[in-house]
Scaffold this motif. Structure first.
Motif, PDB file in Angstrom:
ATOM      1  N   THR A 242       0.845  -1.192   0.000  1.00 32.18           N
ATOM      2  CA  THR A 242       0.000   0.000   0.000  1.00 32.18           C
ATOM      3  C   THR A 242       0.879   1.241   0.000  1.00 32.18           C
ATOM      4  O   THR A 242       1.926   1.288   0.624  1.00 32.18           O
ATOM      5  N   GLY A 243       0.460   2.245  -0.746  1.00 32.89           N
ATOM      6  CA  GLY A 243       1.222   3.480  -0.769  1.00 32.89           C
ATOM      7  C   GLY A 243       2.104   3.628  -1.988  1.00 32.89           C
ATOM      8  O   GLY A 243       2.037   2.866  -2.942  1.00 32.89           O
ATOM      9  N   LEU A 244       2.979   4.612  -1.932  1.00 30.11           N
ATOM     10  CA  LEU A 244       3.759   5.045  -3.088  1.00 30.11           C
ATOM     11  C   LEU A 244       5.208   5.306  -2.696  1.00 30.11           C
ATOM     12  O   LEU A 244       5.487   5.866  -1.644  1.00 30.11           O
ATOM     13  N   TYR A 245       6.130   4.905  -3.590  1.00 36.69           N
ATOM     14  CA  TYR A 245       7.532   5.279  -3.476  1.00 36.69           C
ATOM     15  C   TYR A 245       7.797   6.322  -4.550  1.00 36.69           C
ATOM     16  O   TYR A 245       7.348   6.169  -5.690  1.00 36.69           O
ATOM     17  N   TYR A 246       8.503   7.375  -4.182  1.00 36.82           N
ATOM     18  CA  TYR A 246       8.672   8.466  -5.129  1.00 36.82           C
ATOM     19  C   TYR A 246       9.911   9.280  -4.793  1.00 36.82           C
ATOM     20  O   TYR A 246      10.589   9.049  -3.785  1.00 36.82           O
ATOM     21  N   TYR A 247      10.208  10.253  -5.663  1.00 38.44           N
ATOM     22  CA  TYR A 247      11.299  11.194  -5.451  1.00 38.44           C
ATOM     23  C   TYR A 247      10.678  12.578  -5.326  1.00 38.44           C
ATOM     24  O   TYR A 247      10.010  13.060  -6.251  1.00 38.44           O
ATOM     25  N   ALA A 248      10.845  13.199  -4.171  1.00 42.58           N
ATOM     26  CA  ALA A 248      10.292  14.533  -3.946  1.00 42.58           C
ATOM     27  C   ALA A 248      11.215  15.574  -4.574  1.00 42.58           C
ATOM     28  O   ALA A 248      12.436  15.521  -4.414  1.00 42.58           O
ATOM     29  N   ILE A 249      10.624  16.506  -5.300  1.00 45.18           N
ATOM     30  CA  ILE A 249      11.372  17.628  -5.869  1.00 45.18           C
ATOM     31  C   ILE A 249      11.163  18.830  -4.958  1.00 45.18           C
ATOM     32  O   ILE A 249      10.032  19.244  -4.712  1.00 45.18           O
ATOM     33  N   ASN A 250      12.241  19.377  -4.462  1.00 44.39           N
ATOM     34  CA  ASN A 250      12.177  20.513  -3.544  1.00 44.39           C
ATOM     35  C   ASN A 250      11.791  21.764  -4.336  1.00 44.39           C
ATOM     36  O   ASN A 250      12.624  22.380  -5.008  1.00 44.39           O
ATOM     37  N   THR A 251      10.509  22.130  -4.267  1.00 42.35           N
ATOM     38  CA  THR A 251      10.028  23.253  -5.079  1.00 42.35           C
ATOM     39  C   THR A 251      10.587  24.594  -4.619  1.00 42.35           C
ATOM     40  O   THR A 251      10.565  25.567  -5.382  1.00 42.35           O
ATOM     41  N   ARG A 252      11.086  24.645  -3.393  1.00 40.15           N
ATOM     42  CA  ARG A 252      11.737  25.879  -2.920  1.00 40.15           C
ATOM     43  C   ARG A 252      13.055  26.092  -3.645  1.00 40.15           C
ATOM     44  O   ARG A 252      13.402  27.223  -4.014  1.00 40.15           O
ATOM     45  N   ARG A 253      13.780  25.003  -3.873  1.00 42.52           N
ATOM     46  CA  ARG A 253      15.078  25.082  -4.545  1.00 42.52           C
ATOM     47  C   ARG A 253      14.956  24.933  -6.062  1.00 42.52           C
ATOM     48  O   ARG A 253      15.847  25.359  -6.799  1.00 42.52           O
ATOM     49  N   VAL A 254      13.880  24.281  -6.507  1.00 43.87           N
ATOM     50  CA  VAL A 254      13.650  24.099  -7.945  1.00 43.87           C
ATOM     51  C   VAL A 254      12.293  24.726  -8.271  1.00 43.87           C
ATOM     52  O   VAL A 254      11.285  24.040  -8.453  1.00 43.87           O
ATOM     53  N   PRO A 255      12.221  26.061  -8.335  1.00 44.64           N
ATOM     54  CA  PRO A 255      10.924  26.732  -8.492  1.00 44.64           C
ATOM     55  C   PRO A 255      10.367  26.709  -9.910  1.00 44.64           C
ATOM     56  O   PRO A 255       9.170  26.940 -10.104  1.00 44.64           O
TER      57      PRO A 255
END
Length: 598
Positions: A349-362
């Motif tokens: 159950t659930g998801l594995y992913y890569y979070a993109i830091n939107t503060r650093r990659v706007p």
């Protein structure tokens, strides 16, 4: 919210032996790609779970006894083999899937999930006659208890016992459990400041019981149209008022289910035997075929697999209760027809992913370029290939009510990555050659995937900087607002199968804080407004559609994550184990459906 809940080991059966040691966070619990679901016959024919559909059951669905398992027989002992003991047995201290797996045998809540042989689920009344009655826009919920409910000593299970279990969740010694209901009742995440629990002689005024009618009513300060899902969590299980031993209850809980605890040698073994006062006519969820469940703690995945492959003596009645088949044995198991016939497998159950830091990659185009560039197929091959799971393209996982499958970035057509599409976007953004700092927890698997990720980023026109982090402090580092990472490996499992439990913790701008799980640091007004709107939609189907639409819009207009996989785990059962079925909630075997063959 903390990284707790189904904070189960991320490493699937395939990744575990390769050295993965990070956790899939949760705040936990569709239909995914892959072959169809199995017939639930377990050792008589492997059962394959590919995702679950979820529906709200009726009063008739909530009426016992539970449907019989085909070919079942009564008697014998089923033996569970796990690497670790259960960390908690007190319902209000249970938040970990492994504990919930055994909790199903003795804990009963107002609601629960009726799991069909094909893996589909219905939320039904467990202690209650149905899945509850909502009013006042989701601020009021009422449940009526079934007749004939008993504790293991034969005493009546009452609405006061249900209320007591709820109120115990405020006590100072039950901090390990969930806090959703407490927050909804008080309107604050600091709910222990408002109420200290039942031991001072005071009850919550917002929880009203009527012993004559057998009803319990919740008056919430925060509208929660999906509260009936929340109440299926073991953290809200009933506890008998007169048999509550407070902290000691964790060692010797009282059963309302088909089995009761009779022996427990910590870190070595535990035995549950029949509860003679459990009435199957009150239970639409559980069957009770074995006379006993005997758990053995200690054997790791490889040792347990080898024992079940050998299939001798008592191990013929054993099942891998939590750890899955490791990479060293997965091909042997899947290529041997006799062994494959004894497997249970399903998507976690659930998801594995890569979070993109939107503060650093706007820049949105840069984030979209990262998604196009990411080498999903090469990563999955390192995990073990298609047997390791299904490629992910959405935020919502297949087990979420209303989830819709889509692929905005064409990842299923080009799972190896599309460097040309990434280059075009970078050129349009004027960001060709942009540096990207990628962080991941150090482990054998992720040390391997970093190579294919680095190569893919270079090929797509990025300048990658690779940052392996110590796995024991990984979350502490990536959950800092001022971290210096652009892309971070992460995972999340929902506590119940609605969109709120995936989207709100990960993308609500109000949750951005040190130690919080919105590590993409997405703070967008329309997203926050949509979350507030969707959470109070009373009709489950309409709410499901709304969350699915929000999923698609977030991925299209904000691109804050790179979905990776819905990972798969394989378990082995002995040749004398029948009724084996994958549990879509806790990513383990459904223990209460097992039976011992003659």
């Amino acid at each position: 919210m903390s990284l707790s809940r189904r904070t189960f080991v991320i490493t699937t059966s395939v990744t575990a032996a390769a050295g993965g040691s990070a956790l899939l966070a949760a705040c936990s619990s569709g239909n995914s790609g892959g072959s169809g679901p199995g017939d639930g016959t377990g050792a008589a024919g492997s059962t394959k779970y590919t995702g679950s559909t979820v529906a709200i059951g009726t009063a008739a669905d909530s009426t016992g006894p539970a449907p019989a398992v085909a070919g079942s027989r009564t008697g014998g002992t089923i033996r569970g083999i796990g690497p670790d003991d259960f960390s908690h047995l007190d319902p209000q201290r249970i938040y970990f899937s492994w504990n919930s797996t055994v909790g199903n045998l003795y804990i009963r809540c107002l609601t629960g999930y009726k799991i069909a042989p094909d893996g589909s689920m219905k939320l039904v009344g467990d202690l209650a006659t149905d899945a509850g009655t909502l009013s006042d826009g989701g601020r009021t919920w009422t449940f009526t208890l079934k007749d004939g409910l008993r504790w293991e000593d034969g005493s009546e299970l009452t609405v006061d016992d249900v209320r007591h279990g709820i109120e115990r969740g405020f006590a100072s010694f039950t901090t390990e459990g969930a806090g959703y209901l407490q927050t909804a009742l008080t309107g604050s995440t600091d709910y222990r400041a408002a109420y200290k629990g039942p031991y001072g002689g005071k009850h919550l005024g917002s929880v009203v019981t009527d012993a004559r009618r057998g009803t319990i009513t919740f008056h919430l300060k925060l509208a929660r149209p999906d509260l009936n899902f929340t109440l299926a969590m073991h953290s809200y299980g009933a506890v008998p008022v007169r048999l509550d031993t407070k902290e000691k209850y964790d060692k010797d809980p009282v059963s309302a289910g088909p089995y009761k605890l009779t022996q427990h040698a910590v870190d070595k073994s535990m035995t549950l035997t029949r509860n003679p006062h459990w009435d199957p006519r009150t239970d639409a969820i559980r069957t009770a075929y074995p006379d006993r469940f005997a758990f053995e703690f200690g054997p790791q995945a490889l040792a347990a697999s080898d024992r079940l492959i050998a299939d001798s003596g008592d191990d013929r009645y054993a099942v891998m209760a939590y750890s899955g088949v490791p990479a060293e044995r997965i091909q042997k198991v899947l290529t041997d027809p006799a062994l494959k016939k004894r497997t249970i497998d399903g998507l976690l159950t659930g998801l594995y992913y890569y979070a993109i830091n939107t503060r650093r990659v706007p820049d949105l185009k840069v984030r979209q370029a990262l998604i196009h560039a990411w080498p999903l197929e090469q990563i999955r091959q390192i995990y073990g290939g298609p047997s390791a799971g299904d490629l992910a393209t959405t935020i919502l996982s297949p087990d979420i009510l209303g989830r819709e499958k889509f692929d905005v970035y064409g990842k299923l057509k080009k799972p190896q990555g599309d460097p040309e599409a990434a280059k075009r976007l970078l050129k349009e953004a004027g960001k060709t050659g942009q540096k990207i700092v990628y962080a991941f927890p150090q482990a054998d698997n992720y040390d391997k995937t970093k190579v294919v990720i680095e190569n893919a980023l270079k090929k797509a026109g990025f300048t990658p900087v690779i940052k392996p982090l110590d796995s024991t402090s990984y979350y502490d580092q990536v959950q800092q607002i001022d971290n210096r990472f652009d892309v971070m490996w992460f995972g999340w499992a929902p506590d119940w199968p609605t969109g709120y439990t995936l989207i709100q913790p990960l993308f609500d701008g109000g949750t951005i804080a040190d130690g919080a799980n919105n590590i993409s640091q997405l703070k967008v007004g329309w997203v926050d407004a949509a979350i507030r709107k969707d959470v109070v939609i009373a009709d489950p189907r309409q709410a499901g559609k709304a969350w699915a639409a929000l999923d698609r819009r977030i991925m299209t207009e904000e691109a804050p994550i790179i979905p990776e996989t819905y990972q798969r785990r394989f378990y082995l059962a002995g040749s004398k184990v029948g009724g084996a079925l994958y549990d879509p909630l806790f990513s383990a075997a459904v223990l209460y459906k097992l039976y011992a063959r003659s």
